[in-house]
Design a protein around this motif. Structure first.
Motif, PDB file in Angstrom:
ATOM      1  N   ALA A 148      26.564 -22.987 -12.938  1.00  0.00           N
ATOM      2  CA  ALA A 148      26.841 -23.077 -11.499  1.00  0.00           C
ATOM      3  C   ALA A 148      25.865 -22.236 -10.690  1.00  0.00           C
ATOM      4  O   ALA A 148      25.472 -22.617  -9.583  1.00  0.00           O
ATOM      5  CB  ALA A 148      28.278 -22.645 -11.224  1.00  0.00           C
ATOM      6  N   SER A 149      25.438 -21.098 -11.231  1.00  0.00           N
ATOM      7  CA  SER A 149      24.510 -20.220 -10.511  1.00  0.00           C
ATOM      8  C   SER A 149      23.104 -20.794 -10.431  1.00  0.00           C
ATOM      9  O   SER A 149      22.306 -20.385  -9.583  1.00  0.00           O
ATOM     10  CB  SER A 149      24.464 -18.847 -11.194  1.00  0.00           C
ATOM     11  OG  SER A 149      24.036 -18.986 -12.539  1.00  0.00           O
ATOM     12  N   GLU A 150      22.780 -21.753 -11.306  1.00  0.00           N
ATOM     13  CA  GLU A 150      21.439 -22.339 -11.331  1.00  0.00           C
ATOM     14  C   GLU A 150      21.324 -23.609 -10.488  1.00  0.00           C
ATOM     15  O   GLU A 150      20.230 -24.154 -10.352  1.00  0.00           O
ATOM     16  CB  GLU A 150      21.044 -22.660 -12.781  1.00  0.00           C
ATOM     17  CG  GLU A 150      20.938 -21.431 -13.671  1.00  0.00           C
ATOM     18  CD  GLU A 150      20.727 -21.784 -15.126  1.00  0.00           C
ATOM     19  OE1 GLU A 150      20.788 -22.990 -15.463  1.00  0.00           O
ATOM     20  OE2 GLU A 150      20.516 -20.868 -15.936  1.00  0.00           O
ATOM     21  N   CYS A 151      22.434 -24.093  -9.940  1.00  0.00           N
ATOM     22  CA  CYS A 151      22.402 -25.317  -9.135  1.00  0.00           C
ATOM     23  C   CYS A 151      21.683 -25.077  -7.811  1.00  0.00           C
ATOM     24  O   CYS A 151      21.863 -24.031  -7.190  1.00  0.00           O
ATOM     25  CB  CYS A 151      23.817 -25.821  -8.887  1.00  0.00           C
ATOM     26  SG  CYS A 151      24.585 -26.493 -10.353  1.00  0.00           S
ATOM     27  N   ASP A 161      33.749 -23.628  -5.938  1.00  0.00           N
ATOM     28  CA  ASP A 161      34.644 -22.757  -5.190  1.00  0.00           C
ATOM     29  C   ASP A 161      35.948 -22.667  -5.970  1.00  0.00           C
ATOM     30  O   ASP A 161      36.578 -23.699  -6.257  1.00  0.00           O
ATOM     31  CB  ASP A 161      34.885 -23.333  -3.783  1.00  0.00           C
ATOM     32  CG  ASP A 161      35.744 -22.422  -2.929  1.00  0.00           C
ATOM     33  OD1 ASP A 161      36.036 -21.293  -3.380  1.00  0.00           O
ATOM     34  OD2 ASP A 161      36.137 -22.842  -1.828  1.00  0.00           O
ATOM     35  N   SER A 162      36.349 -21.454  -6.319  1.00  0.00           N
ATOM     36  CA  SER A 162      37.569 -21.287  -7.114  1.00  0.00           C
ATOM     37  C   SER A 162      38.819 -21.670  -6.337  1.00  0.00           C
ATOM     38  O   SER A 162      39.838 -22.023  -6.929  1.00  0.00           O
ATOM     39  CB  SER A 162      37.680 -19.843  -7.602  1.00  0.00           C
ATOM     40  OG  SER A 162      37.710 -18.963  -6.495  1.00  0.00           O
ATOM     41  N   LYS A 163      38.746 -21.626  -4.999  1.00  0.00           N
ATOM     42  CA  LYS A 163      39.910 -21.961  -4.165  1.00  0.00           C
ATOM     43  C   LYS A 163      39.709 -23.288  -3.439  1.00  0.00           C
ATOM     44  O   LYS A 163      40.216 -23.472  -2.336  1.00  0.00           O
ATOM     45  CB  LYS A 163      40.150 -20.847  -3.151  1.00  0.00           C
ATOM     46  CG  LYS A 163      40.508 -19.514  -3.801  1.00  0.00           C
ATOM     47  CD  LYS A 163      40.716 -18.439  -2.775  1.00  0.00           C
ATOM     48  CE  LYS A 163      41.027 -17.109  -3.451  1.00  0.00           C
ATOM     49  NZ  LYS A 163      41.177 -16.027  -2.466  1.00  0.00           N
TER      50      LYS A 163
END
Length: 194
Positions: A148-151, A161-163
């Motif tokens: 997700a951090s590399e997108c 988004d966790s929420k």
């Protein structure tokens, strides 16, 4: 959209979705000769609708890369590659090369899907709609499962988004028990929930 159909073994999730493009691994080499009794073995991974078209693409690319063609070569193995976890959502990065009306271009695309075959199918649909690129004009250079951090693309990052929540557009009030279910209602039910 992938086509859904029933199989004999309904417990197997991986067989419930029929993809238009499937991933194959082709292994081939030049026919052994007296001069070269053990020729170099080549392996390629590619997407095609069936194994016949996958073998055809294998010879197409091998002919461009090495001095081996179908007439003087042989296929050693053809294997279809399946997704290890077909029920988990993942981020996929796809590097492609395609021919447009004006020239040859390189592109990097990102997709969210449960399988790599689904992401490749999304890519072919997007390239056809946004860039008017035919299937024959697209070559997949590389694919990768990315964190997700590399997108990089905002349309993929918006789902990290966790929420995260989605509006419930159609909420149907159902009876608490089957006994209370009726065919006709006294008042028209309001299915919209805003």
């Amino acid at each position: 959209q992938p086509q859904i159909y029933r199989m004999e073994n309904e417990n197997d999730i991986s067989t419930m979705t029929k993809f238009l493009y499937r991933q194959f691994q082709i292994v081939g080499r030049h026919v052994p000769t007296e001069k070269d009794p053990q020729p170099q073995i080549y392996r390629m991974k590619m997407w095609a609708r069936d194994d016949v078209k996958a073998k055809s693409k294998f010879w197409y690319f091998l002919r461009k890369l090495r001095r081996v063609k179908k007439a003087n070569g042989q296929i050693l193995a053809v294997n279809e590659i399946f997704e290890k976890n077909p029920t988990t959502i993942k981020n996929y990065g796809i590097w492609v090369r395609y021919n447009s009306r004006t020239g040859v271009h390189n592109a990097y695309k990102e997709y969210r899907d449960t399988t790599l075959n689904g992401a490749v199918q999304q890519m072919y649909q997007e390239m056809g709609s946004r860039h008017r690129a035919r299937h024959s004009a697209i070559s997949i250079i590389k694919t990768a499962t990315i964190k997700a951090s590399e997108c990089k693309r905002p349309n993929i990052q918006q789902f990290h988004d966790s929420k995260i929540s989605f509006p419930l557009t159609r909420k149907v009030v159902r009876p608490t028990s089957r006994v209370h279910r009726t065919l006709y209602k006294a008042s028209r039910p309001n299915a919209a929930c805003f």
